[in-house]
Motif scaffolding. Structure first.
Motif, PDB file in Angstrom:
ATOM      1  N   LEU A   1      15.890   6.441   1.183  1.00  0.00           N
ATOM      2  CA  LEU A   1      15.351   7.782   0.985  1.00  0.00           C
ATOM      3  C   LEU A   1      14.482   7.803  -0.265  1.00  0.00           C
ATOM      4  O   LEU A   1      14.775   7.123  -1.247  1.00  0.00           O
ATOM      5  CB  LEU A   1      16.489   8.787   0.810  1.00  0.00           C
ATOM      6  CG  LEU A   1      17.462   8.955   1.975  1.00  0.00           C
ATOM      7  CD1 LEU A   1      18.622   9.850   1.555  1.00  0.00           C
ATOM      8  CD2 LEU A   1      16.745   9.530   3.183  1.00  0.00           C
ATOM      9  N   ILE A   2      13.426   8.581  -0.214  1.00  0.00           N
ATOM     10  CA  ILE A   2      12.606   8.802  -1.405  1.00  0.00           C
ATOM     11  C   ILE A   2      13.253   9.939  -2.192  1.00  0.00           C
ATOM     12  O   ILE A   2      13.551  11.000  -1.641  1.00  0.00           O
ATOM     13  CB  ILE A   2      11.163   9.161  -1.030  1.00  0.00           C
ATOM     14  CG1 ILE A   2      10.553   8.061  -0.168  1.00  0.00           C
ATOM     15  CG2 ILE A   2      10.336   9.387  -2.296  1.00  0.00           C
ATOM     16  CD1 ILE A   2      10.570   6.690  -0.779  1.00  0.00           C
TER      17      ILE A   2
ATOM     18  N   LYS B   1      12.808   4.187 -10.151  1.00  0.00           N
ATOM     19  CA  LYS B   1      13.713   5.291  -9.830  1.00  0.00           C
ATOM     20  C   LYS B   1      13.076   6.304  -8.874  1.00  0.00           C
ATOM     21  O   LYS B   1      13.256   7.523  -9.003  1.00  0.00           O
ATOM     22  CB  LYS B   1      14.189   5.985 -11.116  1.00  0.00           C
ATOM     23  CG  LYS B   1      14.870   5.030 -12.089  1.00  0.00           C
ATOM     24  CD  LYS B   1      15.462   5.761 -13.273  1.00  0.00           C
ATOM     25  CE  LYS B   1      16.036   4.787 -14.304  1.00  0.00           C
ATOM     26  NZ  LYS B   1      17.004   3.844 -13.721  1.00  0.00           N
ATOM     27  N   LEU B   2      12.349   5.779  -7.898  1.00  0.00           N
ATOM     28  CA  LEU B   2      11.673   6.642  -6.922  1.00  0.00           C
ATOM     29  C   LEU B   2      12.405   6.709  -5.585  1.00  0.00           C
ATOM     30  O   LEU B   2      12.015   7.473  -4.708  1.00  0.00           O
ATOM     31  CB  LEU B   2      10.236   6.150  -6.702  1.00  0.00           C
ATOM     32  CG  LEU B   2       9.327   6.265  -7.925  1.00  0.00           C
ATOM     33  CD1 LEU B   2       7.979   5.614  -7.656  1.00  0.00           C
ATOM     34  CD2 LEU B   2       9.136   7.734  -8.309  1.00  0.00           C
TER      35      LEU B   2
ATOM     36  N   VAL C   1       0.842  -1.205   0.000  1.00  0.00           N
ATOM     37  CA  VAL C   1       0.000   0.000   0.000  1.00  0.00           C
ATOM     38  C   VAL C   1       0.872   1.248   0.000  1.00  0.00           C
ATOM     39  O   VAL C   1       0.644   2.201  -0.761  1.00  0.00           O
ATOM     40  CB  VAL C   1      -0.935  -0.006   1.223  1.00  0.00           C
ATOM     41  CG1 VAL C   1      -1.668   1.330   1.352  1.00  0.00           C
ATOM     42  CG2 VAL C   1      -1.942  -1.151   1.119  1.00  0.00           C
ATOM     43  N   LEU C   2       1.887   1.257   0.853  1.00  0.00           N
ATOM     44  CA  LEU C   2       2.763   2.419   0.953  1.00  0.00           C
ATOM     45  C   LEU C   2       3.547   2.637  -0.334  1.00  0.00           C
ATOM     46  O   LEU C   2       3.702   3.784  -0.785  1.00  0.00           O
ATOM     47  CB  LEU C   2       3.719   2.233   2.129  1.00  0.00           C
ATOM     48  CG  LEU C   2       3.059   2.151   3.509  1.00  0.00           C
ATOM     49  CD1 LEU C   2       4.102   1.797   4.566  1.00  0.00           C
ATOM     50  CD2 LEU C   2       2.373   3.455   3.871  1.00  0.00           C
ATOM     51  N   ALA C   3       4.038   1.550  -0.929  1.00  0.00           N
ATOM     52  CA  ALA C   3       4.802   1.678  -2.170  1.00  0.00           C
ATOM     53  C   ALA C   3       3.940   2.285  -3.281  1.00  0.00           C
ATOM     54  O   ALA C   3       4.400   3.159  -4.037  1.00  0.00           O
ATOM     55  CB  ALA C   3       5.349   0.319  -2.607  1.00  0.00           C
ATOM     56  N   LYS C   4       2.700   1.852  -3.372  1.00  0.00           N
ATOM     57  CA  LYS C   4       1.798   2.397  -4.390  1.00  0.00           C
ATOM     58  C   LYS C   4       1.478   3.868  -4.096  1.00  0.00           C
ATOM     59  O   LYS C   4       1.337   4.680  -5.025  1.00  0.00           O
ATOM     60  CB  LYS C   4       0.510   1.570  -4.432  1.00  0.00           C
ATOM     61  CG  LYS C   4       0.698   0.157  -4.982  1.00  0.00           C
ATOM     62  CD  LYS C   4       1.194   0.188  -6.413  1.00  0.00           C
ATOM     63  CE  LYS C   4       1.307  -1.208  -7.017  1.00  0.00           C
ATOM     64  NZ  LYS C   4       0.010  -1.838  -7.252  1.00  0.00           N
ATOM     65  N   GLN C   5       1.357   4.233  -2.820  1.00  0.00           N
ATOM     66  CA  GLN C   5       1.117   5.632  -2.470  1.00  0.00           C
ATOM     67  C   GLN C   5       2.310   6.501  -2.858  1.00  0.00           C
ATOM     68  O   GLN C   5       2.141   7.606  -3.382  1.00  0.00           O
ATOM     69  CB  GLN C   5       0.834   5.755  -0.970  1.00  0.00           C
ATOM     70  CG  GLN C   5      -0.512   5.189  -0.551  1.00  0.00           C
ATOM     71  CD  GLN C   5      -0.724   5.232   0.959  1.00  0.00           C
ATOM     72  OE1 GLN C   5       0.195   5.516   1.724  1.00  0.00           O
ATOM     73  NE2 GLN C   5      -1.942   4.941   1.394  1.00  0.00           N
TER      74      GLN C   5
ATOM     75  N   GLY D   1       2.818   9.640  -5.723  1.00  0.00           N
ATOM     76  CA  GLY D   1       3.253  10.985  -5.376  1.00  0.00           C
ATOM     77  C   GLY D   1       3.085  11.392  -3.932  1.00  0.00           C
ATOM     78  O   GLY D   1       3.233  12.578  -3.603  1.00  0.00           O
ATOM     79  N   ALA D   2       2.772  10.449  -3.044  1.00  0.00           N
ATOM     80  CA  ALA D   2       2.626  10.785  -1.629  1.00  0.00           C
ATOM     81  C   ALA D   2       3.941  11.376  -1.107  1.00  0.00           C
ATOM     82  O   ALA D   2       5.023  10.914  -1.469  1.00  0.00           O
ATOM     83  CB  ALA D   2       2.255   9.543  -0.819  1.00  0.00           C
TER      84      ALA D   2
END
Length: 250
Positions: free
Chosen positions: A213-214, A91-92, A62-66, A70-71
């Motif tokens: 890190l994002i 590459k996120l 869920v978090l990865a998709k958020q 663009g979360a």
């Protein structure tokens, strides 16, 4: 001109200060099983560095998709390598910042007072909860372990799939399931429940928690990630029932 500059500073100064403060905030998106670790680490880090840390907990998928959508996350902590790979392939995340910060074990939890036994006997006896194997890391590990032990086909009909491990434990607490397949660390934070069985490490892939890190990350986010990897962060990880990174890597 000087008066005009001072007037603009008075009008916009508070906003500029607020923006500078907001830039310091670190937002951690972490697997639900890491909640106790992240909350305690955030308190210790904020007290030491004066940096606000906020967090969001859910299944890694869920978090990865958020994050993909663009979360505004600063750091992602996944309960398995797959969902971190998912973001790295897109590459996120900062690949250079990626590291394992903890490991875990897989257990069967039951109400306190229940006797320890073999997985087959426990799971044949009635409904048991586990993370959804289609997207929850704990569920994938659980299914893999049961397949390795030759039990999945037999006991699958008794499984109740949950959105994360914390929900699986709630089913047992409420008496809606006899047992739950969860991480040892989650059981350590669940008073009233006990470990009835521990899956052999050889029955599933190593349970590792990668963090990264994002994007390129802010200085504050890098410092918090280093805190989690350092002595104080690793001490918190051990105290919460996880395996520290150095031991998990072996």
């Amino acid at each position: 001109m000087e008066k005009l500059f001072l007037s603009l500073l008075l009008v916009f100064g508070p906003g500029l200060v607020a923006k500078a403060h907001a830039a310091e905030k670190v937002t951690v998106f972490a697997a639900a099983s890491m909640q106790d670790v992240v909350e305690e680490a955030a308190r210790a880090f904020s007290g030491r560095e004066g940096v606000e840390v906020t967090f969001s907990f859910a299944a890694s998928s869920v978090l990865a998709k958020q994050i993909e959508a663009g979360a505004p996350a600063s750091i992602f902590i996944s309960a398995d390598e797959d969902w971190m790979n998912y973001l790295e392939e897109r590459k996120l995340i900062s690949a250079a910042s990626r590291r394992v910060i903890a490991g875990n074990a897989l257990v069967i939890a039951m109400q306190a007072g229940e006797k320890r036994g073999e997985a087959a006997d426990i799971l044949r006896a009635g409904r048991f909860a586990m993370g959804d194997p289609s997207n929850v890391p704990a569920g994938k590990y659980g299914k893999a372990a049961l397949e390795k032990l030759g039990l999945w086909t037999e006991v699958e009909k008794n499984a109740v799939f949950a959105e994360n491990v914390r929900v699986a434990l709630q089913y047992v607490n409420r008496g809606e399931a006899n047992a739950a397949i969860v991480y040892a660390s989650d059981l350590a934070a669940a008073p009233g429940l006990t470990e009835a069985y521990r899956f052999p490490a050889s029955s599933h892939a190593p349970i590792l928690y990668p963090a990264a890190l994002i994007g390129e990350g802010t200085a504050e986010a890098r410092t918090f990630l280093d805190f989690l990897s350092g002595f104080q962060g690793q001490a918190i990880i051990r105290a919460k029932g996880f395996v520290p990174a150095a031991e998990a890597a072996n």
